[in-house]
Structures are given as structure tokens and as C-alpha cells.
Write an enzyme that holds these catalytic residues in place. Structure first.
Site, PDB file in Angstrom:
ATOM      1  N   ASP A 268      44.188  42.469  35.810  1.00  0.00           N
ATOM      2  CA  ASP A 268      43.515  42.572  37.588  1.00  0.00           C
ATOM      3  C   ASP A 268      41.574  42.624  37.735  1.00  0.00           C
ATOM      4  O   ASP A 268      41.568  43.739  37.125  1.00  0.00           O
ATOM      5  CB  ASP A 268      44.239  43.568  38.794  1.00  0.00           C
ATOM      6  CG  ASP A 268      45.413  42.382  39.023  1.00  0.00           C
ATOM      7  OD1 ASP A 268      45.756  41.701  37.666  1.00  0.00           O
ATOM      8  OD2 ASP A 268      46.155  42.706  39.968  1.00  0.00           O
ATOM      9  N   HIS A 413      44.268  47.448  35.169  1.00  0.00           N
ATOM     10  CA  HIS A 413      43.042  47.033  35.668  1.00  0.00           C
ATOM     11  C   HIS A 413      41.431  46.713  34.831  1.00  0.00           C
ATOM     12  O   HIS A 413      41.795  48.103  33.662  1.00  0.00           O
ATOM     13  CB  HIS A 413      43.040  47.547  36.807  1.00  0.00           C
ATOM     14  CG  HIS A 413      43.791  47.128  37.278  1.00  0.00           C
ATOM     15  ND1 HIS A 413      45.526  47.604  37.788  1.00  0.00           N
ATOM     16  CD2 HIS A 413      43.797  46.721  38.541  1.00  0.00           C
ATOM     17  CE1 HIS A 413      45.654  47.563  38.819  1.00  0.00           C
ATOM     18  NE2 HIS A 413      44.939  46.709  39.683  1.00  0.00           N
TER      19      HIS A 413
HETATM   20 ZN   LIG Z   1      43.138  43.810  42.873  1.00  0.00          ZN
END
Ligand SMILES: [Zn+2]
Length: 445
Positions: A268, A413
Site C-alpha cells: 500500500d 507498505h
Molecule cells: Zn494506505
């Protein structure tokens, strides 16, 4: 659908017995900064409206609520401060300190140069800030900085540049840069030629300077959620999608096939100008393809990384345009957040966008339905090690391994430094255990 329609949806939902999937999950996202506890409770209720209910744009049922709705005190509109719109690996623990590079002699416009290694290559990111008077002459400046950074640290494979207006600079999540560039060492000559002779260079972006107001992050509104009856139960659709796997009503938690040693690897918050080349390099060395849920505004400002993803066989998904939590937004703004992100990704990749991950994993039946109307399936995860909370390499690694399941979806992430530290080991162990990691699209549904 208006506020009253949403209320009715929630109130008419059948009784449930399990905690919500969209609130109180482990691995809370940094965008929670936007919400106090009461807003989160309200959101929990929003999540509950039956996702099997009427489409987002349909006329709500006329039936009156079965019982009175408790009054919710009005809260003023919130405007995120610049820098809050984009997460940058913050967390419950301080992020590991990123080394910085000092240029000698100093270049006054250079705000900071950070650099990082993935164990194979080193990449630097130079932040440059300029005054309005300096803006017409950015090319000689970026040429000077790129050459100086690469000369100052011979082990660097690449320097990436972000030039900001000095007066409005507010970090990575603030107003967009004026110019960005990605300069691999072997392409320094081509970049310098772009700065002097204006020959084409494909790894540069110049802010057109005429972006409409809605594309500016500090203009995004986070509004008050509509009053709803608070509850803490998941919808039947969520429960079923999680239990049986596969695509159900536009929701995907995991593959339907639990015995195939295949899992999806997702990142992400991409792209980031220092982490992206390091991550892409590591995935390339491992031969693993992943899905990147990208923030639209950053995809626009660093388009060459999105092209790199596609060229290397990765999948690019939608993570909204401004990385804003959707439930508190009016539906039309939530739809725009999804649409703008899909538009920029499709423009850069040439492919329609198929998968969407809402920031914080938060959605409502209305945003789910709107995503479907835009051709997007909403993707969650089964393995969230909380990398953005900087739990420490050993903890992160152990969580990753412990939760890896056939048919699962791994959430990481792209701008979490500890992710970079453990990814190589995780990929190696997953392979030794017989797992293949792939994109969301590559996961059998
Ligand atoms: Zn995010």
C-alpha cells in the site's frame, strides 16, 4: 444516497454476532490521525449497513426507522494539515533513523538528502526547495544537485529528486512538488542533456502548474459522518466473504482455494521516491510479482515508478487519490477519490484498474457499491504484520511467517523501512516452504 438512507440501512441490518472487520483491526493505519474515538465508532456503524442493500445511487427505501436515532453532536468540517494526507511510515514506535548525506560545498536549495540500501543497491532522495524567483531556472539546479549527490556517494545506484515551493513545502504529504526526477547513475548523462539541451528524458515530471483545486491535497475535506446507530458487528456479506474466500459482492479477503500454496503480495501507499526503486529492485531479484495499491496524487507526481511497476510485471491497484478515509466523506467525494486514482493509473499503465484497497481498510456499503460501479473489487488481507508501526525486524518477520496461508493476501507498505529489512528473508522462506507469491489478479478467485 443521503444521510437518512444510510441510517435506515444500518438500522434495518439484521442482528450480528461478530466484531466488525472494518474497525479495530490489528495494524491500525496512520490515517487514524484524522479520527477521534467517537468518529471511529461512528464508522464502525457505517460499516455495518448491509452491503447487500440497495445500490449506492438508488433511491433509499421509504420505511421509517424502527426506533429513534440518538442525536450526534455536530462536529466542524476538518481540513487535514499538509503532511497528514500521506502516511510516511509513522507508527507506534519511532521509525528507524534514515541516514542523510551532506553535500560539500553545500547547495543552498537542498533541504535534505536521505539514502537507504536494500542490501543490494543504494538510492538517495534529495528534497530541494526554491523561491518563486528561482522557479524559472529549475533545470540547472536539478542538474547540479543530481551530479553532486552521485559524486558525493559513489555507492549510490540512483538519486531521485523532488523540488518543492519553499513557502508551501510541508513534507511528502503536503502540496505536490514542482518537479520530480529519477536519475539512475548510468543515466546521469541523459538527464544532464535534458537539463541543458532539452532532449527527451522519460524519468522526469514537471508539475503543469494548472492542477485544479480538487487535486491539491490540502483542499480535501474530511466531513462529519452521518448520524447512525452505533453497533459493532460485521455484515453478512463480510462474514461470508471472509469465510468462503473468493470474490463476493465486490469484496475479496482471500482466495477460495485454501490448499493451493499461493498467496498474493500487496504493497500500500506507493509510490515513494526513495523506497520504490529499492523495493522494485528487490522484487526483480526475487522474481516475485506483486500488487501495488498506489495513491493517485503520488502516481501523478512520480509517473515513471508506475511505468516501472507495469514493465516489471506488477499489478497497479487503486488506493484513492489523496489517501483519505472514505466513510466520513460525502458519497460524491468518495466516488471522486476512487475515480481520479483509477484515471491516473489507467493513463500511466494503459490498463483498466481492477482492484481497490480503501485507506485504513474502511468502507461503507455505499463506497463498496460505488467501487463496483467503477469496475473495482475491494481487496482486504489475511496477513497484516503492521510494518508501518515499526515493530522491529524480528517481530515483523515472525508475524509475516506466522500468518502466511495458502490463498492469503499479505499486506505491506512500500515506505516502511523495516519492511525492506525483512522482505528478502520472507520471500526466501516462503519459497522454501513451497509458496508462490503473486499479484491479486494472479490469485485464483
Ligand atoms: Zn494506505
Amino acid at each position: 444516497m443521503g444521510a437518512s438512507g444510510q441510517m435506515r440501512q444500518v438500522l434495518s441490518a439484521p442482528p450480528k454476532s461478530r466484531p466488525p472487520l472494518c474497525a479495530g483491526r490489528r495494524g491500525k493505519h496512520p490515517m487514524q490521525l484524522f479520527h477521534n474515538a467517537s468518529m471511529r465508532r461512528l464508522f464502525a456503524a457505517l460499516c455495518l449497513g448491509s452491503a447487500l442493500a440497495a445500490p449506492a445511487f438508488a433511491t433509499p427505501p421509504v420505511a421509517a426507522p424502527a426506533r429513534p436515532v440518538p442525536a450526534i453532536p455536530a462536529t466542524p468540517l476538518r481540513t487535514p494539515q499538509p503532511g497528514q494526507v500521506q502516511p510516511l511510515a509513522p507508527g507506534t514506535r519511532p521509525a528507524p533513523k534514515i541516514p542523510t548525506l551532506t553535500l560539500t560545498p553545500a547547495i543552498p536549495q537542498v533541504h535534505q538528502v536521505t539514502y537507504l540500501s536494500n542490501g543490494f543497491i543504494e538510492v538517495a532522495h534529495a528534497v530541494i526547495t526554491v523561491t518563486p524567483q528561482e522557479r524559472p531556472n529549475l533545470r540547472p539546479l536539478v542538474a547540479q544537485v543530481a551530479a553532486a549527490v552521485l559524486a558525493a556517494r559513489p555507492t549510490l545506484s540512483e538519486v531521485d529528486l523532488s523540488v518543492y515551493d519553499r513557502g508551501s513545502y510541508a513534507g511528502f504529504g503536503g502540496p505536490l512538488p514542482l518537479l520530480t526526477a529519477s536519475v539512475p547513475r548510468e543515466r546521469l548523462g541523459a538527464f544532464l542533456a535534458w537539463t541543458t539541451q532539452r532532449t527527451p528524458f522519460d524519468r522526469v515530471w514537471v508539475n503543469p502548474g494548472n492542477l485544479p483545486v480538487y487535486l491539491q491535497p490540502d483542499r480535501v475535506r474530511e466531513t462529519v459522518p452521518v448520524p447512525v446507530a452505533v453497533s459493532s458487528q460485521e455484515t453478512a456479506l463480510e462474514r461470508q466473504a471472509r469465510k468462503q474466500g473468493g470474490l463476493l459482492g465486490g469484496l475479496l479477503y482471500r482466495s477460495k482455494f485454501r490448499y493451493v500454496p499461493l498467496a498474493a503480495l500487496t504493497f500500500d501507499d506507493a509510490p515513494h521516491p526513495m523506497y520504490e526503486p529499492l523495493l522494485l529492485d528487490m522484487l526483480r531479484r526475487s522474481g516475485v510479482k506483486a500488487t501495488f495499491f498506489v495513491i493517485g496524487r503520488n502516481a501523478a507526481a512520480y509517473p515513471y515508478f508506475i511505468r516501472d511497476m507495469t514493465q516489471q510485471g506488477h499489478e497497479v491497484g487503486n488506493h484513492t487519490y489523496h489517501h483519505v478515509r472514505l466513510p466520513p466523506l460525502p458519497l460524491n467525494e468518495a466516488v471522486n477519490e476512487m475515480r481520479w486514482a483509477s484515471d491516473i493509473v489507467q493513463k500511466l499503465t494503459g490498463k483498466p484498474v481492477r482492484y481497490f484497497r480503501p485507506p485504513g481498510g474502511e468502507y461503507t456499503p455505499q463506497t463498496l457499491q460505488a467501487a463496483r460501479s467503477l469496475g473495482l473489487n475491494t481487496v482486504f488481507w489475511t496477513d497484516d504484520p503492521g510494518d508501518f508501526q515499526n515493530p522491529g525486524d524480528a517481530v515483523l518477520e515472525s508475524r509475516l511467517h506466522r500468518n502466511l496461508r495458502p490463498g492469503g493476501v499479505v499486506l505491506l507498505h512500500d515506505n516502511a523501512p523495516e519492511m525492506l529489512n525483512v522482505l528478502q528473508g520472507f520471500l526466501r522462506v516462503a519459497r522454501q516452504e513451497g509458496y508462490a507469491l503473486t499479484t491479486v489478479g494472479g490469485l485464483p478467485k
